[in-house]
Design a protein around this motif. Structure first.
Motif, PDB file in Angstrom:
ATOM      1  N   SER A 190       4.237  -5.552   0.599  1.00  0.00           N
ATOM      2  CA  SER A 190       3.285  -5.698   1.698  1.00  0.00           C
ATOM      3  C   SER A 190       2.185  -4.673   1.515  1.00  0.00           C
ATOM      4  O   SER A 190       2.353  -3.671   0.804  1.00  0.00           O
ATOM      5  CB  SER A 190       3.965  -5.506   3.064  1.00  0.00           C
ATOM      6  OG  SER A 190       4.498  -4.189   3.169  1.00  0.00           O
ATOM      7  N   SER A 191       1.047  -4.917   2.154  1.00  0.00           N
ATOM      8  CA  SER A 191      -0.056  -3.955   2.077  1.00  0.00           C
ATOM      9  C   SER A 191      -0.933  -4.089   3.305  1.00  0.00           C
ATOM     10  O   SER A 191      -0.953  -5.131   3.966  1.00  0.00           O
ATOM     11  CB  SER A 191      -0.895  -4.170   0.814  1.00  0.00           C
ATOM     12  OG  SER A 191      -1.583  -5.415   0.869  1.00  0.00           O
ATOM     13  N   ALA A 192      -1.653  -3.011   3.604  1.00  0.00           N
ATOM     14  CA  ALA A 192      -2.594  -2.990   4.726  1.00  0.00           C
ATOM     15  C   ALA A 192      -3.666  -1.955   4.417  1.00  0.00           C
ATOM     16  O   ALA A 192      -3.409  -0.973   3.697  1.00  0.00           O
ATOM     17  CB  ALA A 192      -1.877  -2.638   6.029  1.00  0.00           C
ATOM     18  N   PRO A 193      -4.882  -2.131   4.945  1.00  0.00           N
ATOM     19  CA  PRO A 193      -5.937  -1.137   4.706  1.00  0.00           C
ATOM     20  C   PRO A 193      -5.540   0.235   5.236  1.00  0.00           C
ATOM     21  O   PRO A 193      -4.900   0.353   6.288  1.00  0.00           O
ATOM     22  CB  PRO A 193      -7.132  -1.702   5.480  1.00  0.00           C
ATOM     23  CG  PRO A 193      -6.848  -3.154   5.630  1.00  0.00           C
ATOM     24  CD  PRO A 193      -5.358  -3.270   5.752  1.00  0.00           C
ATOM     25  N   ALA A 194      -5.904   1.281   4.503  1.00  0.00           N
ATOM     26  CA  ALA A 194      -5.701   2.648   4.978  1.00  0.00           C
ATOM     27  C   ALA A 194      -6.749   2.967   6.043  1.00  0.00           C
ATOM     28  O   ALA A 194      -7.899   2.550   5.937  1.00  0.00           O
ATOM     29  CB  ALA A 194      -5.803   3.630   3.819  1.00  0.00           C
ATOM     30  N   THR A 195      -6.351   3.706   7.063  1.00  0.00           N
ATOM     31  CA  THR A 195      -7.288   4.059   8.125  1.00  0.00           C
ATOM     32  C   THR A 195      -8.303   5.077   7.615  1.00  0.00           C
ATOM     33  O   THR A 195      -8.011   5.858   6.686  1.00  0.00           O
ATOM     34  CB  THR A 195      -6.559   4.647   9.331  1.00  0.00           C
ATOM     35  OG1 THR A 195      -5.964   5.906   8.946  1.00  0.00           O
ATOM     36  CG2 THR A 195      -5.480   3.705   9.830  1.00  0.00           C
ATOM     37  N   PRO A 196      -9.503   5.108   8.205  1.00  0.00           N
ATOM     38  CA  PRO A 196     -10.492   6.117   7.796  1.00  0.00           C
ATOM     39  C   PRO A 196      -9.967   7.545   7.904  1.00  0.00           C
ATOM     40  O   PRO A 196     -10.269   8.387   7.055  1.00  0.00           O
ATOM     41  CB  PRO A 196     -11.658   5.859   8.755  1.00  0.00           C
ATOM     42  CG  PRO A 196     -11.532   4.421   9.114  1.00  0.00           C
ATOM     43  CD  PRO A 196     -10.071   4.151   9.175  1.00  0.00           C
ATOM     44  N   THR A 197      -9.176   7.821   8.941  1.00  0.00           N
ATOM     45  CA  THR A 197      -8.627   9.171   9.101  1.00  0.00           C
ATOM     46  C   THR A 197      -7.708   9.535   7.947  1.00  0.00           C
ATOM     47  O   THR A 197      -7.789  10.627   7.381  1.00  0.00           O
ATOM     48  CB  THR A 197      -7.865   9.281  10.434  1.00  0.00           C
ATOM     49  OG1 THR A 197      -8.766   9.057  11.516  1.00  0.00           O
ATOM     50  CG2 THR A 197      -7.240  10.659  10.588  1.00  0.00           C
ATOM     51  N   LEU A 198      -6.825   8.619   7.591  1.00  0.00           N
ATOM     52  CA  LEU A 198      -5.916   8.856   6.466  1.00  0.00           C
ATOM     53  C   LEU A 198      -6.693   9.056   5.182  1.00  0.00           C
ATOM     54  O   LEU A 198      -6.390   9.968   4.393  1.00  0.00           O
ATOM     55  CB  LEU A 198      -4.953   7.675   6.325  1.00  0.00           C
ATOM     56  CG  LEU A 198      -4.085   7.636   5.063  1.00  0.00           C
ATOM     57  CD1 LEU A 198      -3.254   8.898   4.915  1.00  0.00           C
ATOM     58  CD2 LEU A 198      -3.195   6.387   5.075  1.00  0.00           C
TER      59      LEU A 198
ATOM     60  N   PRO B  30      -8.946   1.763  -0.414  1.00  0.00           N
ATOM     61  CA  PRO B  30      -7.707   2.491  -0.112  1.00  0.00           C
ATOM     62  C   PRO B  30      -6.769   1.651   0.752  1.00  0.00           C
ATOM     63  O   PRO B  30      -7.207   0.979   1.694  1.00  0.00           O
ATOM     64  CB  PRO B  30      -8.203   3.726   0.643  1.00  0.00           C
ATOM     65  CG  PRO B  30      -9.598   3.932   0.142  1.00  0.00           C
ATOM     66  CD  PRO B  30     -10.145   2.548  -0.066  1.00  0.00           C
ATOM     67  N   ALA B  31      -5.486   1.681   0.416  1.00  0.00           N
ATOM     68  CA  ALA B  31      -4.508   0.854   1.128  1.00  0.00           C
ATOM     69  C   ALA B  31      -3.168   1.563   1.191  1.00  0.00           C
ATOM     70  O   ALA B  31      -2.854   2.440   0.378  1.00  0.00           O
ATOM     71  CB  ALA B  31      -4.347  -0.502   0.434  1.00  0.00           C
ATOM     72  N   VAL B  32      -2.388   1.170   2.173  1.00  0.00           N
ATOM     73  CA  VAL B  32      -0.981   1.558   2.265  1.00  0.00           C
ATOM     74  C   VAL B  32      -0.176   0.350   1.805  1.00  0.00           C
ATOM     75  O   VAL B  32      -0.313  -0.745   2.359  1.00  0.00           O
ATOM     76  CB  VAL B  32      -0.602   1.964   3.699  1.00  0.00           C
ATOM     77  CG1 VAL B  32       0.893   2.246   3.788  1.00  0.00           C
ATOM     78  CG2 VAL B  32      -1.410   3.181   4.136  1.00  0.00           C
ATOM     79  N   ALA B  33       0.629   0.532   0.770  1.00  0.00           N
ATOM     80  CA  ALA B  33       1.344  -0.589   0.164  1.00  0.00           C
ATOM     81  C   ALA B  33       2.816  -0.242   0.002  1.00  0.00           C
ATOM     82  O   ALA B  33       3.189   0.925  -0.168  1.00  0.00           O
ATOM     83  CB  ALA B  33       0.738  -0.947  -1.186  1.00  0.00           C
ATOM     84  N   ASN B  34       3.646  -1.278   0.029  1.00  0.00           N
ATOM     85  CA  ASN B  34       5.095  -1.094  -0.046  1.00  0.00           C
ATOM     86  C   ASN B  34       5.690  -2.098  -1.027  1.00  0.00           C
ATOM     87  O   ASN B  34       5.348  -3.280  -0.994  1.00  0.00           O
ATOM     88  CB  ASN B  34       5.717  -1.291   1.339  1.00  0.00           C
ATOM     89  CG  ASN B  34       7.130  -0.772   1.440  1.00  0.00           C
ATOM     90  OD1 ASN B  34       8.000  -1.185   0.684  1.00  0.00           O
ATOM     91  ND2 ASN B  34       7.371   0.124   2.381  1.00  0.00           N
ATOM     92  N   GLY B  35       6.553  -1.596  -1.898  1.00  0.00           N
ATOM     93  CA  GLY B  35       7.322  -2.451  -2.792  1.00  0.00           C
ATOM     94  C   GLY B  35       8.745  -1.946  -2.868  1.00  0.00           C
ATOM     95  O   GLY B  35       9.372  -1.971  -3.921  1.00  0.00           O
ATOM     96  N   GLY B  36       9.239  -1.473  -1.709  1.00  0.00           N
ATOM     97  CA  GLY B  36      10.542  -0.822  -1.627  1.00  0.00           C
ATOM     98  C   GLY B  36      10.431   0.568  -1.049  1.00  0.00           C
ATOM     99  O   GLY B  36      11.387   1.124  -0.516  1.00  0.00           O
TER     100      GLY B  36
ATOM    101  N   ALA C 274       5.246  -1.477  -8.295  1.00  0.00           N
ATOM    102  CA  ALA C 274       5.494  -2.706  -7.540  1.00  0.00           C
ATOM    103  C   ALA C 274       4.576  -2.794  -6.333  1.00  0.00           C
ATOM    104  O   ALA C 274       4.029  -3.865  -6.028  1.00  0.00           O
ATOM    105  CB  ALA C 274       6.955  -2.767  -7.112  1.00  0.00           C
ATOM    106  N   ALA C 275       4.402  -1.673  -5.631  1.00  0.00           N
ATOM    107  CA  ALA C 275       3.520  -1.658  -4.465  1.00  0.00           C
ATOM    108  C   ALA C 275       2.082  -1.962  -4.874  1.00  0.00           C
ATOM    109  O   ALA C 275       1.381  -2.734  -4.199  1.00  0.00           O
ATOM    110  CB  ALA C 275       3.611  -0.309  -3.768  1.00  0.00           C
ATOM    111  N   LEU C 276       1.615  -1.345  -5.958  1.00  0.00           N
ATOM    112  CA  LEU C 276       0.261  -1.605  -6.443  1.00  0.00           C
ATOM    113  C   LEU C 276       0.098  -3.075  -6.823  1.00  0.00           C
ATOM    114  O   LEU C 276      -0.906  -3.710  -6.456  1.00  0.00           O
ATOM    115  CB  LEU C 276      -0.038  -0.720  -7.655  1.00  0.00           C
ATOM    116  CG  LEU C 276      -1.333  -1.051  -8.415  1.00  0.00           C
ATOM    117  CD1 LEU C 276      -2.555  -0.874  -7.534  1.00  0.00           C
ATOM    118  CD2 LEU C 276      -1.443  -0.196  -9.679  1.00  0.00           C
ATOM    119  N   ALA C 277       1.060  -3.630  -7.533  1.00  0.00           N
ATOM    120  CA  ALA C 277       0.962  -5.020  -7.962  1.00  0.00           C
ATOM    121  C   ALA C 277       0.897  -5.961  -6.760  1.00  0.00           C
ATOM    122  O   ALA C 277       0.114  -6.917  -6.740  1.00  0.00           O
ATOM    123  CB  ALA C 277       2.146  -5.375  -8.855  1.00  0.00           C
ATOM    124  N   GLY C 278       1.719  -5.691  -5.746  1.00  0.00           N
ATOM    125  CA  GLY C 278       1.669  -6.508  -4.546  1.00  0.00           C
ATOM    126  C   GLY C 278       0.326  -6.419  -3.856  1.00  0.00           C
ATOM    127  O   GLY C 278      -0.199  -7.428  -3.349  1.00  0.00           O
TER     128      GLY C 278
END
Length: 281
Positions: free
Chosen positions: A123-131, A152-158, A227-231
């Motif tokens: 899964s992935s979602a845009p990173a907030t400006p603050t982060l 910039p994004a927050v991503a998860n692959g485990g 894995a997170a990057l690929a997703g």
């Protein structure tokens, strides 16, 4: 299925006969108590040690860094696949983590093994400006240093990762940060690592992964982040063509090569493969 009581030392995602990210692998009839696993991981001093015990049709696994447990670790899974193939013969081994069911395929040879993991869902979602501001400040980067093709994004692959794409290899090479400040930021946001990447081509990436959350300045190879990057690239409709190569660890003197296959279905498991070599017992 055979079990062992010693800790195997395996370098995962090697570049030929060189480099790789060392991991500890302990296989027991039953998992040790949590304090014992944490103590062993701290004594090993590797970025991760994986513990495995027979469970149902496969293996129950847990991963520990020197500073605490992590939900999923790619390079330690590759190392585990190498040891399981050596001990039990080549095959695909089902693994039950704290949060998911995954597999690792291991094929042993005289000097090591080749292994491939199937990650948990992505899964992935845009990173907030603050982060983004906080992360850039940690490394001394600016918005102008980022590659705007890969926001910039927050991503998860485990496991959870912040992905920052830089616009030059030199900027990636110059990565520096303060460990305690990095640990505070990563733990506050729940990140396993921060994944700093440079896209040399649409299918060839260079990466560095600070792992301050686990008490480690930098990981030479990070399968969970791959894995997170690929997703994320899949979610972004990046022209990956179904596969990417990730070169990591060069700036640490520990060259690593991660081979990543990306199926078309959004959110589906990512295959991350690489070679492994024995480091002794």
């Amino acid at each position: 299925m055979q079990t062992i009581t010693k800790v195997h030392k395996v370098a995962a995602f090697t570049a030929g006969e060189q480099g790789g990210n060392p991991a500890g692998v302990m296989i027991r009839a039953a998992l040790p108590e949590e304090p014992a696993m944490q103590r062993i991981a701290a004594e090993m001093g590797y970025s991760e040690t994986v513990f495995a015990a027979p469970h149902e049709d496969g293996w129950r696994v847990r991963y520990f860094s020197p500073d605490g447990e992590v939900p999923f670790c790619g390079h330690a899974t590759i190392a585990l696949g190498a040891v399981l193939a050596q001990q039990n013969g080549d095959g695909i081994f089902p693994l039950t983590t704290n949060h998911a069911r995954v597999t690792v395929e291991g094929r042993a040879h005289a000097n090591g093994a080749h292994a491939a993991l199937q990650s948990p869902a992505t899964s992935s979602a845009p990173a907030t400006p603050t982060l983004v501001r906080e992360a850039l400040a940690l490394f001394g980067y600016t918005l102008a240093d980022l590659d705007d093709r890969i926001p910039p994004a927050v991503a998860n692959g485990g496991a959870q990762h912040l992905i920052l794409a830089l616009q030059s290899r030199d900027k990636l090479r110059a990565m520096r940060y303060e460990l305690n400040a990095g640990r505070e930021l990563m733990r506050r946001y729940g990140f396993a690592t921060i994944s700093l990447i440079y896209a040399e081509t649409p299918q060839r990436f260079h990466a560095r992964n600070p792992f301050a959350s686990g008490g480690v300045y930098e990981d030479p190879a990070t399968g969970a982040a791959a894995a997170a990057l690929a997703g994320y690239l899949r979610d972004l409709d990046w022209p990956h063509g179904g596969a990417i190569d990730i070169i990591q660890g060069e700036d640490m003197g520990a060259p690593c090569h991660l081979q990543v296959q990306i199926p078309s279905e959004r959110g589906s498991s990512i295959r991350v493969a690489g070679s492994a070599r024995w480091l002794g017992e």
